[in-house]
Each structure stands twice: as structure tokens, then as C-alpha cells.
Design an enzyme around this catalytic site. Structure first.
Site, PDB file in Angstrom:
ATOM      1  N   VAL A  64       0.628  -1.378  -0.093  1.00 44.06           N
ATOM      2  CA  VAL A  64      -0.016  -0.011  -0.085  1.00 44.06           C
ATOM      3  C   VAL A  64       0.782   1.299  -0.064  1.00 44.06           C
ATOM      4  O   VAL A  64       0.468   2.337  -0.111  1.00 44.06           O
ATOM      5  CB  VAL A  64      -1.037   0.113   1.167  1.00 44.06           C
ATOM      6  CG1 VAL A  64      -2.121  -1.196   0.916  1.00 44.06           C
ATOM      7  CG2 VAL A  64      -0.474   0.083   2.597  1.00 44.06           C
ATOM      8  N   SER A 143      -5.832   4.099  15.730  1.00 45.28           N
ATOM      9  CA  SER A 143      -5.325   3.091  16.828  1.00 45.28           C
ATOM     10  C   SER A 143      -5.753   3.980  18.223  1.00 45.28           C
ATOM     11  O   SER A 143      -5.842   5.185  18.116  1.00 45.28           O
ATOM     12  CB  SER A 143      -4.102   2.633  16.822  1.00 45.28           C
ATOM     13  OG  SER A 143      -3.681   2.147  17.979  1.00 45.28           O
ATOM     14  N   TYR A 156       4.078   5.536  14.807  1.00 47.42           N
ATOM     15  CA  TYR A 156       3.085   4.652  14.956  1.00 47.42           C
ATOM     16  C   TYR A 156       2.021   5.511  15.420  1.00 47.42           C
ATOM     17  O   TYR A 156       1.000   5.984  14.284  1.00 47.42           O
ATOM     18  CB  TYR A 156       3.133   3.525  15.473  1.00 47.42           C
ATOM     19  CG  TYR A 156       1.824   2.556  15.737  1.00 47.42           C
ATOM     20  CD1 TYR A 156       1.569   1.940  14.586  1.00 47.42           C
ATOM     21  CD2 TYR A 156       1.059   2.935  16.711  1.00 47.42           C
ATOM     22  CE1 TYR A 156       0.442   0.939  14.433  1.00 47.42           C
ATOM     23  CE2 TYR A 156      -0.115   1.767  16.513  1.00 47.42           C
ATOM     24  CZ  TYR A 156      -0.410   1.113  15.411  1.00 47.42           C
ATOM     25  OH  TYR A 156      -1.502   0.493  15.448  1.00 47.42           O
ATOM     26  N   SER A 159       1.133   8.451  12.975  1.00 44.62           N
ATOM     27  CA  SER A 159       0.427   7.893  11.736  1.00 44.62           C
ATOM     28  C   SER A 159      -0.965   7.509  11.948  1.00 44.62           C
ATOM     29  O   SER A 159      -1.726   7.897  11.173  1.00 44.62           O
ATOM     30  CB  SER A 159       1.055   6.681  11.173  1.00 44.62           C
ATOM     31  OG  SER A 159       0.849   5.478  11.783  1.00 44.62           O
TER      32      SER A 159
HETATM   33  P1  NAD Z   1      -1.302  -7.703  11.644  1.00 47.54           P
HETATM   34  O1  NAD Z   1       0.170  -7.288  11.855  1.00 47.54           O
HETATM   35  O2  NAD Z   1      -1.589  -8.888  12.305  1.00 47.54           O
HETATM   36  O3  NAD Z   1      -1.618  -7.272  10.174  1.00 47.54           O
HETATM   37  C1  NAD Z   1      -1.341  -6.607   9.500  1.00 47.54           C
HETATM   38  C2  NAD Z   1      -1.399  -6.727   8.130  1.00 47.54           C
HETATM   39  O4  NAD Z   1      -1.068  -5.956   7.100  1.00 47.54           O
HETATM   40  C3  NAD Z   1      -0.488  -8.125   7.679  1.00 47.54           C
HETATM   41  O5  NAD Z   1      -1.059  -9.324   6.972  1.00 47.54           O
HETATM   42  C4  NAD Z   1       0.624  -7.461   6.641  1.00 47.54           C
HETATM   43  O6  NAD Z   1       1.365  -8.415   5.887  1.00 47.54           O
HETATM   44  C5  NAD Z   1      -0.316  -6.396   6.113  1.00 47.54           C
HETATM   45  N1  NAD Z   1       0.569  -5.236   5.634  1.00 47.54           N
HETATM   46  C6  NAD Z   1       1.789  -4.778   6.333  1.00 47.54           C
HETATM   47  N2  NAD Z   1       2.312  -4.039   5.591  1.00 47.54           N
HETATM   48  C7  NAD Z   1       1.784  -3.772   4.385  1.00 47.54           C
HETATM   49  C8  NAD Z   1       1.790  -3.049   3.158  1.00 47.54           C
HETATM   50  N3  NAD Z   1       2.495  -2.107   3.159  1.00 47.54           N
HETATM   51  N4  NAD Z   1       1.151  -3.443   2.196  1.00 47.54           N
HETATM   52  C9  NAD Z   1      -0.050  -4.353   2.156  1.00 47.54           C
HETATM   53  N5  NAD Z   1      -0.147  -5.128   3.488  1.00 47.54           N
HETATM   54  C10 NAD Z   1       0.627  -4.916   4.439  1.00 47.54           C
HETATM   55  O7  NAD Z   1      -2.034  -6.490  12.417  1.00 47.54           O
HETATM   56  P2  NAD Z   1      -3.361  -6.359  13.106  1.00 47.54           P
HETATM   57  O8  NAD Z   1      -3.183  -6.385  14.639  1.00 47.54           O
HETATM   58  O9  NAD Z   1      -4.430  -7.136  12.683  1.00 47.54           O
HETATM   59  O10 NAD Z   1      -3.824  -4.913  12.817  1.00 47.54           O
HETATM   60  C11 NAD Z   1      -4.753  -4.452  11.842  1.00 47.54           C
HETATM   61  C12 NAD Z   1      -5.038  -3.070  11.945  1.00 47.54           C
HETATM   62  O11 NAD Z   1      -5.311  -2.476  13.099  1.00 47.54           O
HETATM   63  C13 NAD Z   1      -3.842  -1.880  11.781  1.00 47.54           C
HETATM   64  O12 NAD Z   1      -4.002  -0.982  10.967  1.00 47.54           O
HETATM   65  C14 NAD Z   1      -3.405  -1.815  13.101  1.00 47.54           C
HETATM   66  O13 NAD Z   1      -2.378  -0.690  13.167  1.00 47.54           O
HETATM   67  C15 NAD Z   1      -4.566  -1.463  13.818  1.00 47.54           C
HETATM   68  N6  NAD Z   1      -4.540  -1.947  15.275  1.00 47.54           N
HETATM   69  C16 NAD Z   1      -4.043  -3.041  16.057  1.00 47.54           C
HETATM   70  C17 NAD Z   1      -4.017  -3.151  17.159  1.00 47.54           C
HETATM   71  C18 NAD Z   1      -3.757  -4.105  17.663  1.00 47.54           C
HETATM   72  O14 NAD Z   1      -3.567  -4.216  19.120  1.00 47.54           O
HETATM   73  N7  NAD Z   1      -3.625  -5.392  17.156  1.00 47.54           N
HETATM   74  C19 NAD Z   1      -4.419  -1.919  18.148  1.00 47.54           C
HETATM   75  C20 NAD Z   1      -4.743  -0.751  17.470  1.00 47.54           C
HETATM   76  C21 NAD Z   1      -4.796  -0.702  16.093  1.00 47.54           C
END
Ligand code: NAD
Length: 248
Positions: A64, A143, A156, A159
Site C-alpha cells: 500500500v 488506533s 506509529y 501515523s
Molecule cells: P497484523 O500485523 O496482524 O496484520 C497487518 C497486515 O497488514 C499483515 O497481513 C501485513 O502483511 C499487512 N501489511 C503490512 N504492511 C503492508 C503493506 N505495506 N502493504 C500491504 N499490506 C501490508 O496487524 P493487526 O493487529 O491485525 O492490525 C490491523 C490494523 O489494526 C492495523 O491498522 C493496526 O495498526 C490496527 N490496530 C491494531 C491493534 C492491535 O492491538 N493489534 C491496535 C490498534 C490498532
């Protein structure tokens, strides 16, 4: 089950964690889902499981953070379906835990480019397409880190605050085309992203979370289902934070 006006959806970052739970929930509701992720193997593995279970999902490889790559993805999708009803921008990285004085340009740039600029690239392409049909919903991922600044994660947190503001600004820009734009700002969720955090930090978060636990990915997917459904038709420009009471 939500009554979808939505028949087609693109979920970035759909190969893992929250994104994968969203893909599964949408497919269970009969939505045709394009799962776009940097990790092609995991994307194909997820799609394989979903299609064996009767769901309609397709894996697409994209970074992305690559503007031309995002444009190519959308041009492929335009050849695969007439319209896109829903975009969920889930792809993100956390980056290394580093205080500002030790953070390199490269580390800062990568997190900002994937999380914020990547969301912008995907929103821009989706809006160009959705405007043609005067219909569409976009759900971005902010987040709790945007609401509760996290030392050692200035890239982070910044962003994700940017994603919240992008969401609100875009919601105002595109409301006249019947496009709704909202964001989800989860607290800490049990996914591979959380597993990377320091154990002491996670214990501290649990102590400060009134509900005393982390969220499950399907709890976040449930909110996305709601935001994508007609029941949420009066929601736009909102940043909803399921966080167990960590931030009130
Ligand atoms: P995760 O790491 O399990 O999954 C992230 C996915 O994004 C992965 O499949 C990865 O391959 C893909 N990815 C990373 N960089 C990429 C790129 N440049 N292009 C395309 N795909 C890419 O993360 P998650 O915990 O499922 O997080 C999902 C969303 O929720 C994110 O935006 C994260 O910031 C947000 N979030 C997560 C949490 C948490 O505690 N897990 C908390 C707040 C927000």
C-alpha cells in the site's frame, strides 16, 4: 446478520489479525471480498480456507506504500467487478520501539508511508471509483495509540492520529457523493502485531484496562460489519474506539 447493500469489498492487510477476521465476517455475510496484502502466501492461504468454506474471496498482492502498485490494484479490480461498495484500510506496521533521538529517517518514513500515505493512496483510488456510482463506504484503521500517545512509538502514534484526521476531512469532502468514511481506533487486540510488544508493556496495559483483557479480532470485525451496514448510514467522519475502557 447485517443486511448488506454491500456486495463487493476490498480489505487491505486482510491476510492477518483484524483484517483477516474482517474478511471472514464479510464473506460469511455473502460479500465478495478482495483481500490485498503484502504477504502473498498468507493472503492465498486465507483465501484458500475461506473459499473451501464457501466464501467468495480473492487474494491480491500489494504494497500500500507504493502509489503505482495501488493504482494497478484498483485497475485490476475495476476489471473484476462493476463497483466497489466497501474499502477497509487495515494494512499497517508498528515499526521498532525507539525513542525519537535514536529513530532513523528510514524507520520514521516507512511507518508513516505504510500507515498514513498507504491509507491515502487507497482512499484516493476508492473515492475516484465510488464517486462514479454515488455509493460507497470507507473504513480506516486508526488506533488507541492516537488517543493515548505511546512513548517509543512516535511514528506509529503520529501515523494513526493522521489516519483519524484524514478520515474526518475526507468524510466532509465526499458526503455529497453519498460516500461515508469512518475509522476504527481499537485498543489492544490479540493479533500478531500485539505479540511483538514487550511483555511488561502488555501487563501494564492490562492493568490500566478496566475490562482487564485484550480484544479479540472478531470483536473489531463486528464493529466493521456494523459500520459497513445500512444501520450505520448516519455515521460519517467518526472515529470509534473499542478499547475496553482504556481511554474514556
Ligand atoms: P497484523 O500485523 O496482524 O496484520 C497487518 C497486515 O497488514 C499483515 O497481513 C501485513 O502483511 C499487512 N501489511 C503490512 N504492511 C503492508 C503493506 N505495506 N502493504 C500491504 N499490506 C501490508 O496487524 P493487526 O493487529 O491485525 O492490525 C490491523 C490494523 O489494526 C492495523 O491498522 C493496526 O495498526 C490496527 N490496530 C491494531 C491493534 C492491535 O492491538 N493489534 C491496535 C490498534 C490498532
Amino acid at each position: 446478520m447485517a443486511a448488506y447493500v454491500c456486495t463487493t469489498a476490498l480489505v487491505t492487510g486482510g491476510a492477518s489479525g483484524i483484517g483477516r477476521a474482517i474478511v471472514e465476517a464479510l464473506c460469511a455475510d455473502g460479500v465478495r471480498v478482495f483481500l490485498a496484502d503484502l504477504d502473498q502466501d498468507r493472503a492465498e492461504e486465507a483465501v484458500g480456507m475461506i473459499t473451501r468454506g464457501g466464501g467468495a474471496a480473492e487474494a491480491h498482492c500489494v504494497d500500500v506504500a507504493d502509489s503505482a502498485g495501488v493504482t494497478r490494484l484498483f485497475s485490476v479490480l475495476r476489471g473484476r467487478c462493476d463497483r466497489l461498495d466497501l474499502l477497509v484500510n487495515c494494512a499497517a506496521i508498528m515499526g521498532a520501539t525507539t525513542f525519537i533521538d535514536d529513530m532513523s529517517d528510514r524507520e520514521w518514513d516507512r511507518v508513516i508511508t505504510v500507515n498514513l500515505t498507504g491509507t491515502f493512496y487507497c482512499c484516493r483510488e476508492a473515492v475516484r471509483w465510488m464517486k462514479e456510482h454515488r455509493h460507497g463506504r470507507i473504513i480506516n484503521f486508526s488506533s488507541v495509540a492516537a488517543l493515548m500517545p505511546t512513548p517509543g512509538a512516535i511514528h506509529y502514534s503520529t501515523s494513526k492520529a493522521g489516519v483519524a484526521q484524514l478520515t474526518k476531512t475526507l468524510a466532509r469532502e465526499v458526503a455529497r457523493y453519498n460516500l461515508r468514511v469512518n475509522a476504527v481506533a481499537p485498543g489492544y487486540v490479540e493479533t500478531p502485531m500485539l505479540f511483538k510488544l514487550d511483555v511488561k508493556f502488555k501487563e501494564q496495559i492490562l492493568r490500566r484496562t478496566p475490562l482487564g483483557r485484550f480484544a479479540l479480532p472478531n470483536e473489531i470485525a463486528a464493529l466493521v460489519r456494523f459500520l459497513a451496514s445500512p444501520e450505520a448510514d448516519f455515521f460519517t467522519g467518526q472515529v470509534l474506539s473499542p478499547n475496553g475502557g482504556l481511554v474514556m
